[in-house]
Design a protein around this motif. Sequence first.
Motif, PDB file in Angstrom:
ATOM      1  N   GLN A 134     -11.831 -46.814 -59.667  1.00 44.23           N
ATOM      2  CA  GLN A 134     -12.589 -45.582 -60.624  1.00 44.23           C
ATOM      3  C   GLN A 134     -12.704 -46.133 -61.773  1.00 44.23           C
ATOM      4  O   GLN A 134     -13.527 -45.685 -62.504  1.00 44.23           O
ATOM      5  CB  GLN A 134     -11.365 -44.378 -60.738  1.00 44.23           C
ATOM      6  CG  GLN A 134     -11.422 -43.668 -59.286  1.00 44.23           C
ATOM      7  CD  GLN A 134     -10.380 -44.302 -58.332  1.00 44.23           C
ATOM      8  OE1 GLN A 134      -9.740 -45.184 -58.522  1.00 44.23           O
ATOM      9  NE2 GLN A 134     -10.369 -43.645 -57.186  1.00 44.23           N
ATOM     10  N   HIS A 135     -11.881 -46.975 -62.537  1.00 43.34           N
ATOM     11  CA  HIS A 135     -11.976 -47.316 -63.712  1.00 43.34           C
ATOM     12  C   HIS A 135     -13.199 -48.699 -63.740  1.00 43.34           C
ATOM     13  O   HIS A 135     -14.200 -48.470 -64.721  1.00 43.34           O
ATOM     14  CB  HIS A 135     -10.933 -48.187 -64.161  1.00 43.34           C
ATOM     15  CG  HIS A 135      -9.688 -47.351 -64.557  1.00 43.34           C
ATOM     16  ND1 HIS A 135      -8.497 -46.751 -63.838  1.00 43.34           N
ATOM     17  CD2 HIS A 135      -9.412 -46.551 -65.790  1.00 43.34           C
ATOM     18  CE1 HIS A 135      -7.990 -46.139 -64.349  1.00 43.34           C
ATOM     19  NE2 HIS A 135      -8.399 -45.876 -65.473  1.00 43.34           N
ATOM     20  N   SER A 158     -16.291 -36.035 -62.572  1.00 45.17           N
ATOM     21  CA  SER A 158     -15.174 -35.675 -63.450  1.00 45.17           C
ATOM     22  C   SER A 158     -15.642 -35.331 -64.643  1.00 45.17           C
ATOM     23  O   SER A 158     -16.819 -34.982 -64.742  1.00 45.17           O
ATOM     24  CB  SER A 158     -14.753 -37.436 -63.885  1.00 45.17           C
ATOM     25  OG  SER A 158     -14.374 -38.094 -62.697  1.00 45.17           O
ATOM     26  N   THR A 162     -12.297 -37.445 -69.032  1.00 45.47           N
ATOM     27  CA  THR A 162     -11.635 -38.327 -68.038  1.00 45.47           C
ATOM     28  C   THR A 162     -12.381 -39.539 -68.067  1.00 45.47           C
ATOM     29  O   THR A 162     -11.859 -40.535 -67.961  1.00 45.47           O
ATOM     30  CB  THR A 162     -11.696 -37.812 -66.653  1.00 45.47           C
ATOM     31  OG1 THR A 162     -10.852 -36.374 -66.946  1.00 45.47           O
ATOM     32  CG2 THR A 162     -11.203 -38.499 -65.656  1.00 45.47           C
ATOM     33  N   SER A 165     -11.536 -41.468 -71.341  1.00 43.01           N
ATOM     34  CA  SER A 165     -10.239 -42.312 -71.034  1.00 43.01           C
ATOM     35  C   SER A 165     -10.168 -43.133 -70.101  1.00 43.01           C
ATOM     36  O   SER A 165      -9.673 -44.219 -70.483  1.00 43.01           O
ATOM     37  CB  SER A 165      -9.137 -40.901 -70.594  1.00 43.01           C
ATOM     38  OG  SER A 165      -7.873 -41.455 -70.061  1.00 43.01           O
ATOM     39  N   ARG A 166     -10.939 -43.207 -69.073  1.00 40.75           N
ATOM     40  CA  ARG A 166     -11.064 -44.222 -68.114  1.00 40.75           C
ATOM     41  C   ARG A 166     -11.716 -45.299 -68.778  1.00 40.75           C
ATOM     42  O   ARG A 166     -11.499 -46.603 -68.575  1.00 40.75           O
ATOM     43  CB  ARG A 166     -11.733 -43.829 -66.655  1.00 40.75           C
ATOM     44  CG  ARG A 166     -10.963 -42.938 -65.857  1.00 40.75           C
ATOM     45  CD  ARG A 166     -11.567 -42.633 -64.546  1.00 40.75           C
ATOM     46  NE  ARG A 166     -10.613 -41.790 -63.964  1.00 40.75           N
ATOM     47  CZ  ARG A 166     -11.098 -40.964 -62.781  1.00 40.75           C
ATOM     48  NH1 ARG A 166     -12.493 -40.890 -62.513  1.00 40.75           N
ATOM     49  NH2 ARG A 166     -10.038 -40.227 -62.302  1.00 40.75           N
ATOM     50  N   TYR A 169      -9.392 -47.028 -71.199  1.00 48.90           N
ATOM     51  CA  TYR A 169      -8.350 -47.908 -70.458  1.00 48.90           C
ATOM     52  C   TYR A 169      -9.146 -49.192 -69.849  1.00 48.90           C
ATOM     53  O   TYR A 169      -8.620 -50.187 -69.953  1.00 48.90           O
ATOM     54  CB  TYR A 169      -7.553 -47.278 -69.574  1.00 48.90           C
ATOM     55  CG  TYR A 169      -6.965 -47.867 -68.650  1.00 48.90           C
ATOM     56  CD1 TYR A 169      -5.606 -48.113 -68.776  1.00 48.90           C
ATOM     57  CD2 TYR A 169      -7.265 -48.579 -67.460  1.00 48.90           C
ATOM     58  CE1 TYR A 169      -4.696 -48.859 -68.132  1.00 48.90           C
ATOM     59  CE2 TYR A 169      -6.413 -49.187 -66.697  1.00 48.90           C
ATOM     60  CZ  TYR A 169      -5.111 -49.476 -67.060  1.00 48.90           C
ATOM     61  OH  TYR A 169      -4.307 -50.351 -66.090  1.00 48.90           O
ATOM     62  N   ALA A 170     -10.080 -49.074 -69.227  1.00 50.69           N
ATOM     63  CA  ALA A 170     -10.898 -50.116 -68.823  1.00 50.69           C
ATOM     64  C   ALA A 170     -11.273 -51.127 -69.581  1.00 50.69           C
ATOM     65  O   ALA A 170     -11.033 -52.483 -69.525  1.00 50.69           O
ATOM     66  CB  ALA A 170     -12.089 -49.756 -67.835  1.00 50.69           C
TER      67      ALA A 170
END
Length: 194
Positions: A134-135, A158, A162, A165-166, A169-170
């Motif tokens: 997903q990321h 999504s 979301t 956020s992903r 993070y990625a």
Amino acid sequence: LERRDELSRLCDRAQAGDEAAFEDLVRATYDRAYTVACHMVRSRDDAKDVVQEAYIRVQRHLPNFQRDAAFSTWLYRVVVNLCLDWHRKRKYIDPKVETNDRVVASPGPSPEAQTHDRELQLLLEQGMATLSEQHRAVLVLFEIEGLSYEEIAEVTRSRVGTVMSRLFYARKKMQQFLTDNGVQPELSSEGSTS
């Protein structure tokens, strides 16, 4: 916008049964769909299989396509979902299997540039492999394909938050991976949730 209008016209014709228009749609979108699949499954052969299956599904369901999204968004959604299925199946068959068929960058103009490009490409592949599917999908769709947060949200089904956020993070994980391996990453700062 012009490209989207052209794809929309081709989609109209293909939905009306024009096979040549569908072939034009495939030609117009194949490279980008293949790029997404390559980055998601990290294997050229598997990426070709995924994209072929995506176009088979798109052609089968095209008469019922409601046009609630752009054709390219729908195609990305099909490709990403097939890539996620591919990962699930591989984990089910053998959770330790890793792909060795790396996607290699185009050669540079000099041997030194070629070596540097290959080393950087390998590092990027290794870093991408540390991300969840997903990321990885969000990072590829934003950084490589240039989709907006809203478009990625449509593709991945999504919320925009979301997606952001992903993506944050990625990027953070990729930056850390590259820094740990002696490369100063130059990712843009958009998508930060800070």
